[in-house]
Design a protein around this motif. Structure first.
Motif, mmCIF file in Angstrom:
data_model
loop_
_atom_site.group_PDB
_atom_site.id
_atom_site.type_symbol
_atom_site.label_atom_id
_atom_site.label_comp_id
_atom_site.label_asym_id
_atom_site.label_seq_id
_atom_site.Cartn_x
_atom_site.Cartn_y
_atom_site.Cartn_z
ATOM 1 N N CYS A 1 -6.358 -13.231 -8.304
ATOM 2 C CA CYS A 1 -5.938 -14.514 -8.782
ATOM 3 C C CYS A 1 -5.022 -15.131 -7.000
ATOM 4 O O CYS A 1 -4.580 -14.807 -6.158
ATOM 5 C CB CYS A 1 -4.377 -14.460 -9.676
ATOM 6 S SG CYS A 1 -3.431 -15.900 -9.857
ATOM 7 N N TYR B 1 -2.767 -17.356 -7.122
ATOM 8 C CA TYR B 1 -1.838 -17.326 -7.005
ATOM 9 C C TYR B 1 -0.778 -16.720 -6.848
ATOM 10 O O TYR B 1 0.013 -17.037 -5.861
ATOM 11 C CB TYR B 1 -1.087 -18.233 -7.979
ATOM 12 C CG TYR B 1 -2.107 -19.674 -8.450
ATOM 13 C CD1 TYR B 1 -1.479 -20.197 -7.522
ATOM 14 C CD2 TYR B 1 -2.821 -20.241 -8.873
ATOM 15 C CE1 TYR B 1 -2.325 -22.089 -7.878
ATOM 16 C CE2 TYR B 1 -3.621 -20.955 -9.838
ATOM 17 C CZ TYR B 1 -2.794 -22.303 -9.083
ATOM 18 O OH TYR B 1 -3.706 -23.153 -9.079
ATOM 19 N N CYS B 2 -1.044 -15.063 -7.162
ATOM 20 C CA CYS B 2 -0.487 -13.811 -6.683
ATOM 21 C C CYS B 2 -0.983 -13.122 -6.845
ATOM 22 O O CYS B 2 0.070 -11.313 -7.234
ATOM 23 C CB CYS B 2 0.663 -14.021 -8.636
ATOM 24 S SG CYS B 2 -0.284 -13.163 -9.598
ATOM 25 N N CYS C 1 -5.324 -14.898 -12.823
ATOM 26 C CA CYS C 1 -4.982 -14.317 -13.968
ATOM 27 C C CYS C 1 -4.104 -15.448 -15.273
ATOM 28 O O CYS C 1 -3.693 -16.362 -14.915
ATOM 29 C CB CYS C 1 -3.665 -13.558 -13.457
ATOM 30 S SG CYS C 1 -2.013 -14.169 -13.293
ATOM 31 N N CYS D 1 -0.644 -16.760 -15.003
ATOM 32 C CA CYS D 1 -0.611 -17.436 -13.750
ATOM 33 C C CYS D 1 -0.772 -19.451 -14.463
ATOM 34 O O CYS D 1 -0.018 -20.737 -14.358
ATOM 35 C CB CYS D 1 -0.854 -18.041 -12.434
ATOM 36 S SG CYS D 1 -0.127 -16.288 -11.470
HETATM 37 ZN ZN LIG Z 1 -1.974 -15.512 -11.128
#
Ligand SMILES: [Zn+2]
Length: 178
Positions: A93, A95-96, A124, A127
């Motif tokens: 992911c 973002y995370c 994911c 997110c």
């Molecule tokens: Zn994520």
């Protein structure tokens, strides 16, 4: 020469290198063997399998190098889809850093975002759900890096299908991302 009969393998893939060792593409190992038998390529690495034809056996190619240099256009594009985006983003992911489960349009399509390399990232489910049709900063998400189009088509093909160990040294020669 007609294709030799397939032994216990033959469904595997082989990496084709240009005469300059630059990766060119991925073909079936059967196709690679035909190039070698036609002396259009030399065998650099063999896989575990063999092709059998009558009383002879040929090693199953894993990496072959073309005998003559082939000029390649540099503007070949790679389709943007779940498989290729996951490959570019390492299945993480963006973002995370969790496991990628879907692809996210950074600027949502409902707000004019394009389905293009610089607007699509692996994400994911958590997110993606949190973001919905908003911009990352509107929901406190930060991209780990700006998405860009991959330059190495071959690298992408290889990674999205899983590269063999003996391909890696050739694929690592060039930078992976434009
Ligand atoms: Zn994520």
């Amino acid at each position: 020469m007609s294709p030799p009969a397939t032994g216990r393998t033959g469904t595997n893939r082989a990496l084709v290198l240009n005469a300059t060792f630059e990766p060119l593409g991925i073909v079936s190992s059967r196709r690679a063997l035909l190039l070698v038998l036609a002396t259009r390529a030399e065998l650099l690495h063999a896989a575990e399998g063999v092709f059998r034809a009558e009383k002879v056996a040929f090693p199953e190619p894993s990496v072959v190098r073309l005998s003559r240099y082939v000029r390649v256009p540099h503007n070949r594009t790679v389709a943007v889809n779940r498989r290729t985006v996951f490959a570019r983003d390492g299945h993480r992911c963006q973002y995370c850093d969790g496991a990628a489960e879907s692809i996210d349009h950074v600027v949502p399509r409902s707000r004019g975002g394009l389905h293009a390399w610089d607007n699509v990232v692996a994400a994911c489910r958590r997110c993606n759900t949190r973001k919905e049709d908003r911009l990352p900063h509107e929901v406190g998400l930060v991209l780990r890096s700006a998405p860009v189009a991959p330059r190495q088509r071959v690298w992408l093909l290889a990674m999205s299908g899983g590269a063999r160990d003996d391909w890696v040294p050739y694929l690592e020669e060039k930078s992976l991302i434009a």
